[in-house]
Design a protein around this motif. Structure first.
Motif, PDB file in Angstrom:
ATOM      1  N   GLU A 170      -5.601  27.740 130.635  1.00  0.00           N
ATOM      2  CA  GLU A 170      -4.970  27.501 131.933  1.00  0.00           C
ATOM      3  C   GLU A 170      -4.390  26.090 132.071  1.00  0.00           C
ATOM      4  N   SER A 171      -4.727  25.205 131.146  1.00  0.00           N
ATOM      5  CA  SER A 171      -4.293  23.809 131.256  1.00  0.00           C
ATOM      6  C   SER A 171      -3.376  23.415 130.110  1.00  0.00           C
ATOM      7  N   LYS A 172      -2.384  22.585 130.442  1.00  0.00           N
ATOM      8  CA  LYS A 172      -1.524  22.021 129.400  1.00  0.00           C
ATOM      9  C   LYS A 172      -1.948  20.573 129.179  1.00  0.00           C
ATOM     10  N   ILE A 173      -2.308  20.255 127.935  1.00  0.00           N
ATOM     11  CA  ILE A 173      -2.761  18.914 127.583  1.00  0.00           C
ATOM     12  C   ILE A 173      -1.758  18.286 126.619  1.00  0.00           C
ATOM     13  N   ILE A 174      -1.306  17.083 126.934  1.00  0.00           N
ATOM     14  CA  ILE A 174      -0.378  16.345 126.072  1.00  0.00           C
ATOM     15  C   ILE A 174      -1.006  14.999 125.724  1.00  0.00           C
ATOM     16  N   THR A 175      -0.919  14.611 124.452  1.00  0.00           N
ATOM     17  CA  THR A 175      -1.425  13.301 124.047  1.00  0.00           C
ATOM     18  C   THR A 175      -0.300  12.453 123.468  1.00  0.00           C
ATOM     19  N   ILE A 176      -0.397  11.146 123.656  1.00  0.00           N
ATOM     20  CA  ILE A 176       0.511  10.183 123.021  1.00  0.00           C
ATOM     21  C   ILE A 176      -0.392   9.247 122.226  1.00  0.00           C
ATOM     22  N   GLU A 177      -0.330   9.342 120.888  1.00  0.00           N
ATOM     23  CA  GLU A 177      -1.288   8.638 120.044  1.00  0.00           C
ATOM     24  C   GLU A 177      -0.595   7.735 119.026  1.00  0.00           C
ATOM     25  N   ASP A 178      -1.344   6.777 118.502  1.00  0.00           N
ATOM     26  CA  ASP A 178      -0.799   5.853 117.503  1.00  0.00           C
ATOM     27  C   ASP A 178      -1.862   5.484 116.474  1.00  0.00           C
ATOM     28  N   PRO A 179      -1.981   6.273 115.388  1.00  0.00           N
ATOM     29  CA  PRO A 179      -1.297   7.533 115.114  1.00  0.00           C
ATOM     30  C   PRO A 179      -2.176   8.712 115.550  1.00  0.00           C
ATOM     31  N   ILE A 180      -1.694   9.939 115.256  1.00  0.00           N
ATOM     32  CA  ILE A 180      -2.534  11.115 115.469  1.00  0.00           C
ATOM     33  C   ILE A 180      -3.575  11.115 114.349  1.00  0.00           C
ATOM     34  N   GLU A 181      -4.819  10.903 114.709  1.00  0.00           N
ATOM     35  CA  GLU A 181      -5.856  10.810 113.678  1.00  0.00           C
ATOM     36  C   GLU A 181      -6.373  12.187 113.276  1.00  0.00           C
ATOM     37  N   TYR A 182      -6.559  13.058 114.255  1.00  0.00           N
ATOM     38  CA  TYR A 182      -7.046  14.401 113.976  1.00  0.00           C
ATOM     39  C   TYR A 182      -6.240  15.389 114.804  1.00  0.00           C
ATOM     40  N   HIS A 183      -6.009  16.550 114.237  1.00  0.00           N
ATOM     41  CA  HIS A 183      -5.223  17.576 114.933  1.00  0.00           C
ATOM     42  C   HIS A 183      -6.164  18.521 115.686  1.00  0.00           C
ATOM     43  N   LYS A 224      -6.650  21.891 118.036  1.00  0.00           N
ATOM     44  CA  LYS A 224      -6.047  23.186 118.327  1.00  0.00           C
ATOM     45  C   LYS A 224      -5.834  23.363 119.819  1.00  0.00           C
ATOM     46  N   GLY A 225      -4.643  23.835 120.192  1.00  0.00           N
ATOM     47  CA  GLY A 225      -4.341  24.130 121.592  1.00  0.00           C
ATOM     48  C   GLY A 225      -3.920  22.935 122.412  1.00  0.00           C
ATOM     49  N   ILE A 226      -3.740  21.768 121.759  1.00  0.00           N
ATOM     50  CA  ILE A 226      -3.357  20.548 122.469  1.00  0.00           C
ATOM     51  C   ILE A 226      -2.043  20.018 121.889  1.00  0.00           C
ATOM     52  N   ASN A 227      -1.107  19.649 122.761  1.00  0.00           N
ATOM     53  CA  ASN A 227       0.192  19.131 122.324  1.00  0.00           C
ATOM     54  C   ASN A 227       0.063  17.638 122.006  1.00  0.00           C
ATOM     55  N   GLN A 228       0.012  17.319 120.721  1.00  0.00           N
ATOM     56  CA  GLN A 228      -0.180  15.929 120.300  1.00  0.00           C
ATOM     57  C   GLN A 228       1.142  15.329 119.817  1.00  0.00           C
ATOM     58  N   THR A 229       1.455  14.132 120.309  1.00  0.00           N
ATOM     59  CA  THR A 229       2.664  13.439 119.869  1.00  0.00           C
ATOM     60  C   THR A 229       2.278  12.061 119.344  1.00  0.00           C
ATOM     61  N   GLN A 230       3.110  11.536 118.451  1.00  0.00           N
ATOM     62  CA  GLN A 230       2.797  10.256 117.809  1.00  0.00           C
ATOM     63  C   GLN A 230       3.837   9.201 118.136  1.00  0.00           C
ATOM     64  N   VAL A 231       3.352   8.013 118.441  1.00  0.00           N
ATOM     65  CA  VAL A 231       4.230   6.880 118.732  1.00  0.00           C
ATOM     66  C   VAL A 231       5.120   6.580 117.527  1.00  0.00           C
ATOM     67  N   ASN A 232       6.411   6.334 117.790  1.00  0.00           N
ATOM     68  CA  ASN A 232       7.363   5.942 116.747  1.00  0.00           C
ATOM     69  C   ASN A 232       8.250   4.850 117.334  1.00  0.00           C
ATOM     70  N   ARG A 233       7.833   3.602 117.141  1.00  0.00           N
ATOM     71  CA  ARG A 233       8.538   2.486 117.774  1.00  0.00           C
ATOM     72  C   ARG A 233       9.950   2.307 117.242  1.00  0.00           C
ATOM     73  N   GLN A 234      10.183   2.654 115.973  1.00  0.00           N
ATOM     74  CA  GLN A 234      11.522   2.528 115.403  1.00  0.00           C
ATOM     75  C   GLN A 234      12.518   3.423 116.124  1.00  0.00           C
ATOM     76  N   LYS A 235      12.044   4.551 116.620  1.00  0.00           N
ATOM     77  CA  LYS A 235      12.917   5.476 117.327  1.00  0.00           C
ATOM     78  C   LYS A 235      12.762   5.370 118.844  1.00  0.00           C
ATOM     79  N   GLY A 236      12.034   4.347 119.278  1.00  0.00           N
ATOM     80  CA  GLY A 236      11.914   4.100 120.718  1.00  0.00           C
ATOM     81  C   GLY A 236      10.885   4.940 121.435  1.00  0.00           C
ATOM     82  N   TYR A 237      10.015   5.632 120.669  1.00  0.00           N
ATOM     83  CA  TYR A 237       8.986   6.452 121.313  1.00  0.00           C
ATOM     84  C   TYR A 237       7.691   5.648 121.343  1.00  0.00           C
ATOM     85  N   THR A 238       7.434   4.975 122.468  1.00  0.00           N
ATOM     86  CA  THR A 238       6.258   4.137 122.642  1.00  0.00           C
ATOM     87  C   THR A 238       5.283   4.823 123.595  1.00  0.00           C
ATOM     88  N   PHE A 239       4.139   4.164 123.854  1.00  0.00           N
ATOM     89  CA  PHE A 239       3.203   4.715 124.835  1.00  0.00           C
ATOM     90  C   PHE A 239       3.885   4.857 126.194  1.00  0.00           C
TER      91      PHE A 239
END
Length: 565
Positions: A330-343, A345-360
């Motif tokens: 019933e819940s949507k969970i999104i993470t912004i991590e640097d880096p994604i240490e563990y994957h 299941k069922g959670i939308n994990q994204t990783q910081v990429n400063r070169q492409k402008g994707y920061t916290f």
């Protein structure tokens, strides 16, 4: 003077012009199509990446994979709208690869396709992955029970490697040994006369062996190769990653860091074993009354929960256990991590990429447009991120994050220091947690001792301070405690395993009132006394009295001599 026409020279010049025109056109099209441009004539083609797409399919779709690091694949295409390209990309994704498309000219792509001729002549090395057979894993897990077992194996293979090569075997032992004894990090450090190998076990570095410098160079090259690092760069720090296939269904990520040093490049490999986060919410080492508070606060529909502690204090494991606890369809969970240490299941994990402008900050802004219920931001580092996290908590989202403070009472002053309005902190912040990890005494060899008078005096003062928070607390007698000895079972360290020290402050009327007065840490700690939650020192002293850990270990992790409130 008669000038002769140099036909060969003119043909060469025309050919160069055609090549330049082709690349210019590809570059222009890349901008229109929103894809990065690549000139494969200036790029080294990785044959292990190339072989992921069969040659016949690659030529038909005009596509070529040219780089692979772990599960990340760089793919060059001439026409991204080609249905065959979409089919190949989809096939790669079903195999858990993460393709990134680049636009290349036809001439540039042809150079990559010509490399297929080399595949039949080259042996697959699985760039980005080191395979360790199930048989070897079983053998190593049975053989490597202590550091001494790894030392013996390394010494025997060391001699073989010096005479006959066999660098892969050495690296396999280093990695498998780390897995067998649950090391979190592997350190390979060049020194004046030899190379030092150390494992970090239960948060403390332990020497394994010093091996010959002749083995170091090929090991460094092999680690750089599988980590996707540049072999010829030696004076600049580099970061990469690769995977270990430990069995048929277990893939362990290794984060690699290489920095230049006086005697060569120092290598640190962080072992990210998924089994390390298979810790249930109940097994974090939290007291029962604090567990009830955590369970209550993380199940609220909105609010901000902040975790503090230094690197290596177990914050990631705690945050992941919280997310797993509340994860539901019933819940949507999104993470912004640097880096994604563990994957997870069922959670939308994204990783910081400063070169492409994707920061916290930008990640948090983007995540809010994804209609999330719960968000986890790896770290609040600046004023803007802090303010958006607070506003998110005020607008119906549950937000988890970390903050740089020494204890839970420092969270509110730190948020104010970051420019957050103190009047709205009480409405957004629901829980502040601080934690550390402490080693447990080895039950096989711990030794009972009489407590030195200086330590006894402090222990009694801390135990008496607990009565201010818990009226029914009975101060136990403290004449004896335990110290570390060391035996084969604990690799002669005296300790085996770790547990958490926790403290927390939740938002109630007292804390909300003091928050608006621009308080310091001491003000917050005094206001939190009626909550009855032990601080990390009190939690740790109780564990010393119980014999779970030693006074010396506790003093290594926290400041025992700060003012007692």
């Amino acid at each position: 003077m008669i000038r002769t026409f140099d036909e060969e020279k003119q043909d060469k010049r025309l050919s160069e012009l055609h090549l330049k025109e082709a690349e210019n056109l590809a570059q222009t099209m890349s901008v229109r199509l929103g894809l990065p441009y690549i000139d494969l004539s200036k790029f080294s083609i990785n044959t292990d990446a190339l072989r992921l797409i069969p040659e016949e399919e690659a030529r038909l779709a005009k596509i070529a994979a040219f780089k692979i690091v772990g599960k990340n694949i760089s793919v060059a295409v001439v026409s991204p709208n080609n249905p065959e390209v979409a089919k190949i990309v989809s096939d790669l994704e079903t195999k858990n690869y993460r393709p990134t498309l680049y636009l290349a000219s036809t001439l540039s792509l042809d150079r990559a396709l010509e490399r297929y001729a080399e595949i039949s002549k080259s042996k697959k090395s699985e760039a980005g992955t080191i395979d360790i057979s199930n048989a070897n894993i079983e053998e190593f897990l049975q053989e490597f029970k202590q550091l001494s077992d790894i030392r013996e194996k390394m010494e025997s293979e060391n001699e073989v490697a010096l005479k006959e090569g066999g660098i892969s075997a050495i690296l396999e032992i280093i990695l498998s040994g780390a897995l067998a004894i649950s090391a979190s990090d592997i350190h390979i450090e060049p020194e004046a006369d030899d190379i030092r190998l150390r494992y970090r076990i239960d948060g403390v570095l332990q020497d394994v062996i010093n091996f010959h410098q002749k083995i170091y160079r090929p090991i460094l090259s092999r680690i750089k190769l599988v980590s996707g690092l540049k072999l010829n760069v030696k004076q600049t720090a580099q970061d990469g990653r690769f995977s270990i296939k430990a069995g048929s269904d277990t893939e362990i990520e290794i984060r690699t860091s290489v920095i230049p040093g006086a005697y060569g490049e120092s290598i640190v490999m962080r072992v990210l074993n998924p089994k390390n986060i298979e810790v249930t919410f109940e097994k974090l080492g939290i007291t029962s009354d604090l567990m009830e508070i955590f369970d209550r606060e993380i199940n609220k529909p909105n609010g901000l929960i902040l975790l503090t502690g230094p690197t290596g204090s177990g914050k990631t494991t705690t945050l992941y256990s919280f997310l797993q606890r509340i994860n539901s369809p019933e819940s949507k969970i999104i993470t912004i991590e640097d880096p994604i240490e563990y994957h997870l299941k069922g959670i939308n994990q994204t990783q910081v990429n400063r070169q492409k402008g994707y920061t916290f900050l930008s990640g948090l802004r983007s995540a809010l447009r994804q209609d999330p219920d719960i968000m986890m931001v790896g770290e609040i580092r600046d004023s803007e991120t802090a303010k958006i996290a607070i506003n998110s908590a005020l607008t119906g989202h549950l937000v988890f994050s970390t903050l740089h403070t020494n204890n839970s009472a420092g969270t509110i002053p730190r948020l104010i220091d970051l420019g957050v309005n103190s009047k709205i902190i009480s409405s957004a912040l629901t829980l502040s947690i601080a934690q550390r990890l402490i080693r447990k005494l080895c039950s096989n060899c711990r030794k009972e001792i009489a407590i030195p008078e200086s330590e006894k005096e402090l222990i009694i003062k801390v135990l008496e301070s607990i009565k201010k928070k818990k009226v029914d607390f009975v101060v136990p007698s403290v004449d004896k405690t335990y110290e570390a000895v060391g035996c084969p079972e604990c690799n002669d360290t005296g300790y085996s395993g770790r547990l958490g020290l926790f403290e927390a402050i939740y938002m109630d009327n007292s804390i909300a009132t003091v928050t608006t007065t621009n308080p310091n840490e001491k003000d917050i700690r005094i206001a939190a006394i009626p909550q009855g939650i032990l601080d990390m020192r009190q939690d740790g002293i109780l564990k010393v009295v119980e014999g779970t850990t030693s006074f010396r270990e506790l003093s290594r992790v926290i400041d025992l001599y700060e003012e007692i409130i």
